[in-house]
Each structure stands twice: as C-alpha cells, then as structure tokens.
Write an enzyme that holds these catalytic residues in place. Sequence first.
Site, PDB file in Angstrom:
ATOM      1  N   HIS A  49      53.505 113.464  21.727  1.00 15.18           N
ATOM      2  CA  HIS A  49      54.417 112.703  20.858  1.00 15.18           C
ATOM      3  C   HIS A  49      55.035 111.559  21.663  1.00 15.18           C
ATOM      4  O   HIS A  49      55.293 111.701  22.859  1.00 15.18           O
ATOM      5  CB  HIS A  49      55.508 113.620  20.308  1.00 15.18           C
ATOM      6  CG  HIS A  49      56.269 112.975  19.191  1.00 15.18           C
ATOM      7  ND1 HIS A  49      57.296 112.095  19.433  1.00 15.18           N
ATOM      8  CD2 HIS A  49      56.121 113.049  17.847  1.00 15.18           C
ATOM      9  CE1 HIS A  49      57.750 111.660  18.259  1.00 15.18           C
ATOM     10  NE2 HIS A  49      57.065 112.221  17.291  1.00 15.18           N
ATOM     11  N   SER A  62      58.533 106.890   9.879  1.00 19.48           N
ATOM     12  CA  SER A  62      59.351 106.480   8.728  1.00 19.48           C
ATOM     13  C   SER A  62      58.699 106.784   7.379  1.00 19.48           C
ATOM     14  O   SER A  62      58.818 105.999   6.438  1.00 19.48           O
ATOM     15  CB  SER A  62      59.731 104.995   8.837  1.00 19.48           C
ATOM     16  OG  SER A  62      60.588 104.797   9.941  1.00 19.48           O
ATOM     17  N   LYS A 112      61.693 118.081  15.363  1.00 25.61           N
ATOM     18  CA  LYS A 112      62.224 117.594  16.654  1.00 25.61           C
ATOM     19  C   LYS A 112      63.335 118.522  17.147  1.00 25.61           C
ATOM     20  O   LYS A 112      63.244 119.736  16.961  1.00 25.61           O
ATOM     21  CB  LYS A 112      62.672 116.132  16.507  1.00 25.61           C
ATOM     22  CG  LYS A 112      61.568 115.247  15.899  1.00 25.61           C
ATOM     23  CD  LYS A 112      61.813 113.786  15.981  1.00 25.61           C
ATOM     24  CE  LYS A 112      60.642 113.024  15.384  1.00 25.61           C
ATOM     25  NZ  LYS A 112      60.742 111.595  15.532  1.00 25.61           N
ATOM     26  N   GLU A 162      57.892 110.509  21.857  1.00 24.08           N
ATOM     27  CA  GLU A 162      59.171 110.813  22.517  1.00 24.08           C
ATOM     28  C   GLU A 162      58.933 111.493  23.866  1.00 24.08           C
ATOM     29  O   GLU A 162      59.692 111.283  24.806  1.00 24.08           O
ATOM     30  CB  GLU A 162      60.045 111.653  21.568  1.00 24.08           C
ATOM     31  CG  GLU A 162      60.647 110.760  20.478  1.00 24.08           C
ATOM     32  CD  GLU A 162      60.800 111.407  19.116  1.00 24.08           C
ATOM     33  OE1 GLU A 162      60.815 112.655  19.027  1.00 24.08           O
ATOM     34  OE2 GLU A 162      60.904 110.664  18.116  1.00 24.08           O
ATOM     35  N   ASN A 166      57.786 117.469  11.533  1.00 24.72           N
ATOM     36  CA  ASN A 166      58.239 117.629  12.916  1.00 24.72           C
ATOM     37  C   ASN A 166      59.767 117.595  12.917  1.00 24.72           C
ATOM     38  O   ASN A 166      60.362 116.539  12.713  1.00 24.72           O
ATOM     39  CB  ASN A 166      57.655 116.476  13.758  1.00 24.72           C
ATOM     40  CG  ASN A 166      58.182 116.472  15.182  1.00 24.72           C
ATOM     41  OD1 ASN A 166      58.824 117.422  15.618  1.00 24.72           O
ATOM     42  ND2 ASN A 166      57.899 115.397  15.912  1.00 24.72           N
ATOM     43  N   GLY A 214      61.468 106.585  13.191  1.00 23.30           N
ATOM     44  CA  GLY A 214      62.920 106.650  13.013  1.00 23.30           C
ATOM     45  C   GLY A 214      63.589 105.309  12.749  1.00 23.30           C
ATOM     46  O   GLY A 214      64.809 105.195  12.861  1.00 23.30           O
ATOM     47  N   GLU A 264      50.997 107.313  15.169  1.00 23.43           N
ATOM     48  CA  GLU A 264      52.419 107.050  14.984  1.00 23.43           C
ATOM     49  C   GLU A 264      52.805 105.791  15.772  1.00 23.43           C
ATOM     50  O   GLU A 264      53.049 105.876  16.988  1.00 23.43           O
ATOM     51  CB  GLU A 264      53.258 108.231  15.492  1.00 23.43           C
ATOM     52  CG  GLU A 264      53.026 109.522  14.752  1.00 23.43           C
ATOM     53  CD  GLU A 264      54.233 110.456  14.812  1.00 23.43           C
ATOM     54  OE1 GLU A 264      54.709 110.837  13.752  1.00 23.43           O
ATOM     55  OE2 GLU A 264      54.697 110.768  15.919  1.00 23.43           O
TER      56      GLU A 264
HETATM   57  P1  13P Z   1      60.329 109.708  11.415  1.00 22.81           P
HETATM   58  O1  13P Z   1      59.600 110.183  10.181  1.00 22.81           O
HETATM   59  O2  13P Z   1      61.748 110.194  11.471  1.00 22.81           O
HETATM   60  O3  13P Z   1      60.184 108.247  11.610  1.00 22.81           O
HETATM   61  O4  13P Z   1      59.614 110.409  12.672  1.00 22.81           O
HETATM   62  C1  13P Z   1      58.241 110.355  12.775  1.00 22.81           C
HETATM   63  C2  13P Z   1      57.823 111.246  13.861  1.00 22.81           C
HETATM   64  O5  13P Z   1      58.106 110.997  15.009  1.00 22.81           O
HETATM   65  C3  13P Z   1      57.069 112.463  13.508  1.00 22.81           C
HETATM   66  O6  13P Z   1      56.485 113.045  14.625  1.00 22.81           O
END
Ligand code: 13P
Length: 275
Positions: free
Chosen positions: A114, A229, A30, A116, A28, A190, A184
């Site tokens: 997601h 992560s 983003k 976010e 992803n 992150g 997740e």
């Molecule tokens: P990270 O791998 O940067 O922690 O992000 C995970 C994520 O949100 C994948 O959708």
Amino acid sequence: MAHIEPYRRLSLNKEILMGSRRTLIAGNWKMNGSRHSLSVLAEIARPTNDLPPHIEVVLFPPATLLAQTATLAKKTASKLGGQDCSSNSAGAFTGELSAAMLNDFRATYGLLGHSEGRTRHGESDDLVRQKSIQALDAGMIAVICIGETRDEKEAGRTFDVLADQLAHSVPKFSSADRIVIAYEPMWAIGTGTTPSVEEIEGAHAHLRDCLTFEWGANAGLISILYGGSVSPHNAMEILGLPSVDGLLIGGASLNPAKSAAICSNAAALHMGAGA
Ligand code: 13P
C-alpha cells in the site's frame, strides 16, 4: 457524465472478457476501528449478503480486529484480509505479523505494498514482492498495490512507473488466480480527487497489457482493482469501466451507508451486465 454510456455498453462484455477472474469490492479500514465499533462494522458487512455470488467483498480490518471481523465475515458472504504481512515467515521480527498468522485468523487475502507503507516506511518493490511471496506461500490471495505520485503523473511518467512497479513488486512464477493488482494513484488517496474515467481506463488497460506480456494467457486470471477516493458518487462509473475488475475503498468503507450504496451499485451494474 455524458461519457458513461459507451463505457457501460462496453462493460456488458466484461464478464466474457474477464473469464473466471474475481470481481472484488474491498474495504481497507487502515488504522481505524475499535472493539466498541463492532456494531458499525456489522452494518458494513450486512450489504454483502445481497450481492451476486461472483462479487466478493473483502474486509481489511486492523490486526486488532481480525478475530471479531472473522466472526462477522463468517455470518455474511464477505472475506477477510490482513493489512500487510512480514517478508519473513517466523522468528525474531518484533512487531511484525507473518502471513501464516493472519491466515490463522481466517484471513484469506493479504494487502501488500500500500502506498502508505511505501511512503511512510520506505517499502521498496523488492520488499513488497517478498511480502507477496509470503502471503502466497501461506495460501492467501495477494492484493498488490501500485500507483504513481502526483509529480510522476505531471511528468507524464504514469505508464512507465506502473510498468516498473508491476515488474518488480509482483512475484513471477506464482498462480495468477491468486494475484490481484490494486491501482491506487497516490495523489487520489484520501483527497476526494480521482483520475478521469479515461485515465483510469487507460492505466488499467496498460496494466493488462503489461500483465499479458509477462504472464501470457494466465494474465486473464489477474483482477485489477481501482482505489483512491472511491465514493457512492463515482463507484458505479468506475466499476462500469471495461478494464476495472473491482474497487479498493478506504474512507467510504468505514461508513455503513456509503458501503451499502457502493455494494448496491456493484450489484446493479453486474446484474445489468449479465442480463
Ligand atoms: P480512500 O478511499 O480513503 O481514498 O483510500 C483509498 C485507499 O488507500 C484504499 O487502500
């Protein structure tokens, strides 16, 4: 890492337990990348050529790079996915993209719910379910994200939260083989912090139980990915867990060296499991 061996032994049976469900390594990106970063993107897609055919690599670029990534994906074994889609099929929805529009760019996967989007835009489980229905109706595979907050984890509510999100975000009466769940934990995204392997295994096993309760034998067709992560340092250990069917990777998926390392970990593990 003394605990990895028993998990790896268990993973030898994973292919049998999994039946025909997908093993996915999904990236992803983003809100990252530009047309000028295409040479880097090409590097990221390259390792997918070396993977065994039952492992699918899915790239989720930002919408502005869908066309270029589609061309890239065509040259490799990777698949294309759209980050998010509208809960409507067409019409006066300024700024939104329908699942059919994403599919028009050869996106065969949609990433929905997601954290976010849930936190920044207040997306509810109900909205995530509507979006997932749109993705499925457009013929795509819906990757539906769920995960608890740190507060929920610390209050010991992880399993309840996951069961609730699963029950309300995942469309019922759809084809199980076109549903993928991405676990997740919000506090792991992150942050460089991941749950322990025991916690990941426990959460995935719980999700598998919930899916089986709802879907019966068809639950066996639903892949459950871990995200949060993921890095070359932990990918093999996490992917080796019996109830983990793949990875959803954020930051590391933008780094060619890290992507390549994770893909070779996956290949090594699966070739070893099949031996
Ligand atoms: P990270 O791998 O940067 O922690 O992000 C995970 C994520 O949100 C994948 O959708």
